[in-house]
Scaffold this active site. Structure first.
Site, PDB file in Angstrom:
ATOM      1  N   GLU A  25       0.784  -1.244  -0.056  1.00 22.09           N
ATOM      2  CA  GLU A  25       0.065  -0.286  -0.262  1.00 22.09           C
ATOM      3  C   GLU A  25       0.966   1.329  -0.152  1.00 22.09           C
ATOM      4  OE1 GLU A  25      -1.406   1.955   3.507  1.00 22.09           O
ATOM      5  OE2 GLU A  25      -1.358   0.004   4.669  1.00 22.09           O
ATOM      6  N   LYS A 159      -3.549  -2.260  15.798  1.00 20.88           N
ATOM      7  CA  LYS A 159      -2.784  -1.329  16.881  1.00 20.88           C
ATOM      8  C   LYS A 159      -3.840  -0.949  17.945  1.00 20.88           C
ATOM      9  CE  LYS A 159       0.132   1.410  15.040  1.00 20.88           C
ATOM     10  NZ  LYS A 159       0.574   2.444  13.778  1.00 20.88           N
TER      11      LYS A 159
HETATM   12  N1  PSU Z   1      -2.710   1.782  10.746  1.00 23.09           N
HETATM   13  C1  PSU Z   1      -1.370   1.918  11.056  1.00 23.09           C
HETATM   14  N2  PSU Z   1      -0.514   2.309   9.830  1.00 23.09           N
HETATM   15  C2  PSU Z   1      -1.088   2.858   8.739  1.00 23.09           C
HETATM   16  C3  PSU Z   1      -2.501   2.710   8.727  1.00 23.09           C
HETATM   17  C4  PSU Z   1      -3.448   2.197   9.661  1.00 23.09           C
HETATM   18  O1  PSU Z   1      -0.651   1.465  11.837  1.00 23.09           O
HETATM   19  O2  PSU Z   1      -0.593   3.695   8.017  1.00 23.09           O
HETATM   20  C5  PSU Z   1      -3.286   3.374   7.656  1.00 23.09           C
HETATM   21  C6  PSU Z   1      -3.268   2.080   6.481  1.00 23.09           C
HETATM   22  O3  PSU Z   1      -3.363   2.589   5.221  1.00 23.09           O
HETATM   23  C7  PSU Z   1      -5.080   1.888   6.753  1.00 23.09           C
HETATM   24  C8  PSU Z   1      -5.702   3.190   7.256  1.00 23.09           C
HETATM   25  O4  PSU Z   1      -5.628   1.281   5.659  1.00 23.09           O
HETATM   26  O5  PSU Z   1      -4.607   3.869   7.858  1.00 23.09           O
HETATM   27  C9  PSU Z   1      -6.806   3.061   8.015  1.00 23.09           C
HETATM   28  O6  PSU Z   1      -7.535   4.620   7.978  1.00 23.09           O
HETATM   29  P1  PSU Z   1      -9.019   4.390   8.363  1.00 23.09           P
HETATM   30  O7  PSU Z   1      -8.909   4.305   9.603  1.00 23.09           O
HETATM   31  O8  PSU Z   1      -9.190   5.876   8.182  1.00 23.09           O
HETATM   32  O9  PSU Z   1      -9.965   3.737   7.453  1.00 23.09           O
END
Ligand code: PSU
Ligand code: MN
Length: 304
Positions: A25, A159
């Site tokens: 990603e 996390k």
């Molecule tokens: N968690 C991490 N590092 C990240 C992300 C999440 O530890 O970089 C990023 C990933 O791209 C994940 C996104 O898909 O955040 C999720 O965002 P949201 O909670 O807005 O869906």
């Protein structure tokens, strides 16, 4: 071929020859880590994939195209540019049709990987059910996407900025198998522990590859979430992170951060308040996920 999809020559050749390809990603590059460590990490993760005999395919959006396989210059651009959108499924048609530059989240990356025919995707951490979701309804589109798109996700667990228990419940509701690699406990990104038992456990790449083949041949749609614990040397004990996470959540509430800004805000706050220790752990676990994910991709490509 989808008119909005551009696959690099190298990745196209690999797919045609049945060689293992690993999707990666770009939100993690543009919004998950500071420059220049983000670019260094992106490049070194691609090298880890190559060292295992697989081809890396970093996914992003530019020039009105979903791009699969980026050059080193393009990785540098995504790590440096200030105007890069964080693109989840909701934002995809807007960013593509407006020809904006977009870094893709787990959800959007999975969808584009599926369009390209790549079954294995490696990341650091997935989005999930946020703490306080009963009021905020903040549940990442990563989870709904994981319920419907046939791309396996290798991550270091969930996390603890998220509600790990509720995230595991949501994954169960969506019929998503959660397999921890090599231990009984589900890991929580920086830590090998989370306090939650993993629903499933497998101890080698070929068993995981066999499970993926089986799931999809059974006609079961969606991902398998493979949780790969951070290596012990780089682990940060869960209790140590908890204070930083609580401070980050309080700051987010105080500053009324909402919507797609929540996750990047929390990640950045924690990175800024842990003297880089969390960044080092983050880099180590992504590289380790790339290693294990590539072994799974190679095993998957060798099984029919
Ligand atoms: N968690 C991490 N590092 C990240 C992300 C999440 O530890 O970089 C990023 C990933 O791209 C994940 C996104 O898909 O955040 C999720 O965002 P949201 O909670 O807005 O869906
Ligand atoms: Mn959200």
């Amino acid at each position: 071929m989808n008119p909005y999809l551009t696959i690099s020559a190298e990745v196209q050749t690999a797919l045609k020859n049945g060689q293992a390809v690993v999707a990666l990603e770009s939100t993690i590059i543009s919004h998950g880590m500071p420059y220049p460590r983000n670019v260094e990490t992106a490049l070194s993760v691609e090298q880890v994939v190559r060292d295992q005999g697989a081809i890396p395919a970093t996914i992003a959006i530019m020039d009105g195209q979903c791009r699969v396989g980026l050059s080193a210059d393009e990785l540098e651009y995504f790590g440096k540019a200030a105007n890069v959108w964080k693109v989840s499924l909701r934002d995809m048609p807007y960013v593509v049709s407006q020809k904006l530059v977009g870094a893709t989240t787990v959800a959007a990356t999975m969808r584009i990987a599926a369009m390209a025919g790549i079954p294995i995707f490696v990341t650091g951490g997935i989005g999930g059910v946020h703490r306080g979701a009963a009021n905020s309804m903040d549940i990442s589109a990563d989870l709904t996407e994981m319920g419907q798109t046939n791309v396996a996700v290798v991550s270091a667990g969930v996390k603890s900025i998220l509600d790990i228990g509720l995230t595991l419940e949501y994954l169960e509701t969506k019929g998503i198998p959660v397999v921890t690699y090599g231990q009984d406990e589900f890991p929580s990104f920086y830590s090998r522990k989370s306090g939650f038992k993993s629903p499933l456990r497998l101890d080698n790449a070929s068993d995981i590859a066999a499970m993926l083949h089986t799931k999809w041949k059974l006609g079961l749609e969606g991902t398998v979430l493979i949780a790969n614990p951070v290596p012990p040397e780089q682990e940060i004990e869960a209790g140590e992170m908890e204070a930083h996470i609580n401070a980050a959540l309080e700051a987010a509430a105080r500053q009324k951060i909402s919507g797609k800004e929540v996750t990047p805000f929390l990640l950045q706050y924690i990175a800024n308040h842990t003297k880089g220790e969390s960044l080092e752990a983050n880099i180590a676990l992504i590289r380790h996920n790339a290693l294990v994910g590539s072994q799974i991709a190679v095993a998957y490509s060798q099984t029919v």
